[in-house]
Design a protein around this motif. Structure first.
Motif, short mmCIF file in Angstrom:
data_model
loop_
_atom_site.label_atom_id
_atom_site.label_comp_id
_atom_site.label_asym_id
_atom_site.label_seq_id
_atom_site.Cartn_x
_atom_site.Cartn_y
_atom_site.Cartn_z
N TRP A 131 10.87 -1.73 4.75
CA TRP A 131 9.63 -1.34 4.08
C TRP A 131 9.76 -1.38 2.56
N VAL A 132 10.94 -1.64 2.06
CA VAL A 132 11.17 -1.62 0.60
C VAL A 132 10.80 -2.97 0.01
N LEU A 133 9.94 -2.95 -1.01
CA LEU A 133 9.58 -4.16 -1.75
C LEU A 133 10.54 -4.35 -2.91
N PRO A 134 10.62 -5.55 -3.49
CA PRO A 134 11.46 -5.76 -4.66
C PRO A 134 11.13 -4.76 -5.78
N LEU A 135 12.16 -4.37 -6.50
CA LEU A 135 11.99 -3.35 -7.54
C LEU A 135 11.01 -3.78 -8.61
N ALA A 137 10.90 6.68 -5.69
CA ALA A 137 9.98 6.18 -4.67
C ALA A 137 10.66 5.15 -3.78
N GLN A 138 11.45 4.26 -4.39
CA GLN A 138 12.17 3.26 -3.61
C GLN A 138 13.17 3.91 -2.65
N VAL A 139 13.91 4.89 -3.16
CA VAL A 139 14.89 5.58 -2.33
C VAL A 139 14.20 6.35 -1.20
N PHE A 140 13.08 6.99 -1.53
CA PHE A 140 12.34 7.76 -0.53
C PHE A 140 11.85 6.86 0.60
N ILE A 141 11.30 5.71 0.25
CA ILE A 141 10.77 4.80 1.27
C ILE A 141 11.90 4.26 2.14
N GLU A 142 13.01 3.90 1.52
CA GLU A 142 14.15 3.38 2.29
C GLU A 142 14.70 4.44 3.24
N TYR A 143 14.74 5.67 2.78
CA TYR A 143 15.30 6.75 3.61
C TYR A 143 14.38 7.12 4.76
N ILE A 144 13.08 7.20 4.49
CA ILE A 144 12.12 7.66 5.51
C ILE A 144 11.68 6.52 6.44
N PHE A 145 11.37 5.35 5.87
CA PHE A 145 10.77 4.27 6.66
C PHE A 145 11.74 3.14 6.98
N GLY A 146 12.84 3.06 6.24
CA GLY A 146 13.80 2.00 6.51
C GLY A 146 13.77 0.92 5.45
N ASN A 147 14.83 0.15 5.37
CA ASN A 147 14.98 -0.87 4.33
C ASN A 147 13.93 -1.98 4.44
N ALA A 204 0.83 -1.21 0.00
CA ALA A 204 0.00 0.00 0.00
C ALA A 204 0.86 1.26 0.00
N LEU A 205 1.99 1.22 0.69
CA LEU A 205 2.86 2.38 0.76
C LEU A 205 3.48 2.70 -0.59
N ILE A 206 4.09 1.71 -1.23
CA ILE A 206 4.76 1.96 -2.51
C ILE A 206 3.76 2.28 -3.61
#
Length: 220
Positions: free
Chosen positions: A133-137, A121-131, A67-69
């Motif tokens: 929360w990152v889904l596969p590209l 979007a991937q970089v933003f999520i990793e920076y703000i929420f942490g790794n 839902a986040l990504i």
């Protein structure tokens, strides 16, 4: 909400309104737009059904990440509409007989924009929420493709409605609902999260093909 209610109350008290005409006009409007209501319902359902089914089939932790990504990448659906508007402007401003090469350039720019948007979007999520929360590209990339196809389908469908194809759009909207639920359940169970965007990509490719052929037949 309170401001809207207060404004409506003042308007009703200070203006004379013929409610019989309002009701009659509302009924006519609903009747006239009957064929297009299913189109709106189907698009609204297709916009949320993936999250609902993922929540039923898969762990809620994956649903939260998805839902986040997807909430961020969903803005890519407006790229085709922007492209169509620019292309229309280019069409009206092109001198008769002049060669048009804008199409390839426009598609290239959109592709670059989408790639940049997904990576950002991937970089933003990793920076703000942490790794974590990152889904596969590939999930994010396929969802971006899905949203671009969704935007192109909706734009093409609106064009067909303007050509008198409301009944046809209503029928394929029903097809969209049935196929989205059936195919998504099958592919999510088979492939996991990535099954959701894959199923919608296949459906939108089919719908775009049907709408394109109908537009072509209507403009002959």
């Amino acid at each position: 909400l309170l401001i809207s209610f207060a404004t409506l109350s003042v308007f009703v008290q200070t203006e004379s309104i013929n409610f019989s005409n309002v009701i009659s006009t509302s009924k006519q409007l609903i009747k006239a737009s009957g064929n297009n209501q299913l189109f709106g319902i189907a698009n609204g359902l297709a916009d949320r059904i993936d999250r609902f089914l993922i929540g039923l089939i898969m762990p809620l932790s994956l649903l939260s990440k998805y839902a986040l990504i997807t909430s961020i990448i969903s803005f890519t659906r407006f790229f085709p509409e922007a492209y169509n508007r620019i292309l229309l402007l280019k069409y009206h401003s092109t001198v008769s007989g002049q060669k048009r090469t804008f199409g390839v350039t426009g598609l290239f720019l959109i592709s670059c924009g989408v790639i940049g948007f997904v990576l950002s979007a991937q970089v933003f999520i990793e920076y703000i929420f942490g790794n974590e929360w990152v889904l596969p590209l590939e999930v994010a990339a396929l969802f971006a493709v899905q949203e671009i196809l969704r935007g192109y389908y909706q734009s093409s469908a609106i064009k067909l409605v303007s050509l008198g194809g409301s009944s046809f759009i209503s029928r394929i909207s029903l097809l969209l609902i049935l196929c989205a639920v059936t195919l998504m359940v099958l592919l999510i169970n088979q492939f996991g999260l990535i099954g959701a965007p894959i199923s919608m990509i296949l459906i939108y490719i089919l719908l775009i093909y049907l709408v394109f052929n109908k537009i072509k037949a209507s403009t002959k």
